[in-house]
Design an enzyme around this catalytic site. Structure first.
Site, PDB file in Angstrom:
ATOM      1  CG  HIS A  90      -0.801   1.545   7.068  1.00 47.12           C
ATOM      2  ND1 HIS A  90       0.082   1.156   8.060  1.00 47.12           N
ATOM      3  CD2 HIS A  90      -0.079   2.321   6.222  1.00 47.12           C
ATOM      4  CE1 HIS A  90       1.273   1.675   7.811  1.00 47.12           C
ATOM      5  NE2 HIS A  90       1.207   2.393   6.693  1.00 47.12           N
ATOM      6  CD  GLU A  91      -1.352   2.649   2.537  1.00 49.24           C
ATOM      7  OE1 GLU A  91      -0.877   3.789   2.452  1.00 49.24           O
ATOM      8  OE2 GLU A  91      -0.675   1.650   2.862  1.00 49.24           O
ATOM      9  N   GLY A 126       0.835  -1.188   0.000  1.00 53.10           N
ATOM     10  CA  GLY A 126       0.000   0.000   0.000  1.00 53.10           C
ATOM     11  C   GLY A 126       0.874   1.243   0.000  1.00 53.10           C
ATOM     12  CB  CYS A 160       4.879   2.384   7.569  1.00 52.07           C
ATOM     13  SG  CYS A 160       4.513   3.877   6.633  1.00 52.07           S
ATOM     14  CG  LEU A 161       6.464   0.927   1.594  1.00 54.48           C
ATOM     15  CD1 LEU A 161       5.889   1.192   0.208  1.00 54.48           C
ATOM     16  CD2 LEU A 161       7.592  -0.089   1.522  1.00 54.48           C
ATOM     17  CD  GLN A 175       3.344   5.829   2.608  1.00 50.60           C
ATOM     18  OE1 GLN A 175       2.383   5.275   2.099  1.00 50.60           O
ATOM     19  NE2 GLN A 175       4.311   5.153   3.210  1.00 50.60           N
ATOM     20  CG  HIS A 221       0.152   6.974   5.276  1.00 50.71           C
ATOM     21  ND1 HIS A 221       1.270   7.492   5.903  1.00 50.71           N
ATOM     22  CD2 HIS A 221       0.426   5.658   5.091  1.00 50.71           C
ATOM     23  CE1 HIS A 221       2.159   6.522   6.084  1.00 50.71           C
ATOM     24  NE2 HIS A 221       1.679   5.397   5.601  1.00 50.71           N
TER      25      HIS A 221
END
Ligand SMILES: [Zn+2]
Length: 169
Positions: free
Chosen positions: A134-135, A45, A92-93, A50, A138
């Site tokens: 999660h997204e 994701g 998380c990236l 990000q 963000h």
């Protein structure tokens, strides 16, 4: 085009992202770039903040691109319903190398627009429900670290600060 992913410490990750007014070719290009960036990372994701773009856009593919045609692109996503509870490890990236167990609702229904600008509803349980939450977090300037209780969060933040000081972040 693969875009660079910003990391914890960048202010774009803590701001509330703005709704997309029109699904323009630029927004569609952003989505295509985000999908490419997510697969290259690799991740399941990615949210627009990000890649440094403060707009309410995210992409998800819980298969990580292993199976074709499973990518979900959401513009201006909103929760319709959230039920249950799951406790799983999450990463998380933008917080690479630091995973933690996060409590999230087990099931989520989200509505929004797809890449074509058509209204869609996505229903997910388990990992997909987790990824959706999660997204969307963000897009509200929230990282999974903010969902942790004090001590586990403090440990990760301390490790990141050490990495930042040594130039390894
Ligand atoms: Zn993330």
């Amino acid at each position: 085009m693969i875009r660079s992913i910003v990391k914890y410490g960048d202010p774009v990750l803590t701001r509330k992202a703005a709704p997309v007014a029109d699904v323009t070719p630029e927004i569609q290009q952003l989505i295509d770039d985000m999908v490419e960036t997510m697969y290259a990372a690799p991740g399941i994701g990615l949210a627009a903040p990000q890649v440094g773009v403060p707009l309410r856009v995210c992409v998800i593919d819980v298969s990580g691109g292993r199976k074709g045609g499973e990518v979900i692109a959401l513009i201006n996503p909103e929760f319709v319903e959230r039920t249950g509870m799951q406790l799983e490890e999450e990463g998380c990236l933008s917080v690479p190398g630091h995973n933690a167990t996060v409590a999230r609702p087990e099931r989520a229904i989200v509505s929004g627009l797809n890449r074509a600008g058509t209204p869609i509803t996505v229903e997910g349980t388990g990992l997909l429900a987790r990824a959706l939450q999660h997204e969307i977090d963000h897009l509200d300037g929230t990282l999974f670290l903010n969902r942790l209780r004090g001590v586990p969060r403090d440990i990760i933040v301390r490790k990141i600060k050490k990495q930042q000081r040594s130039g390894a972040w």
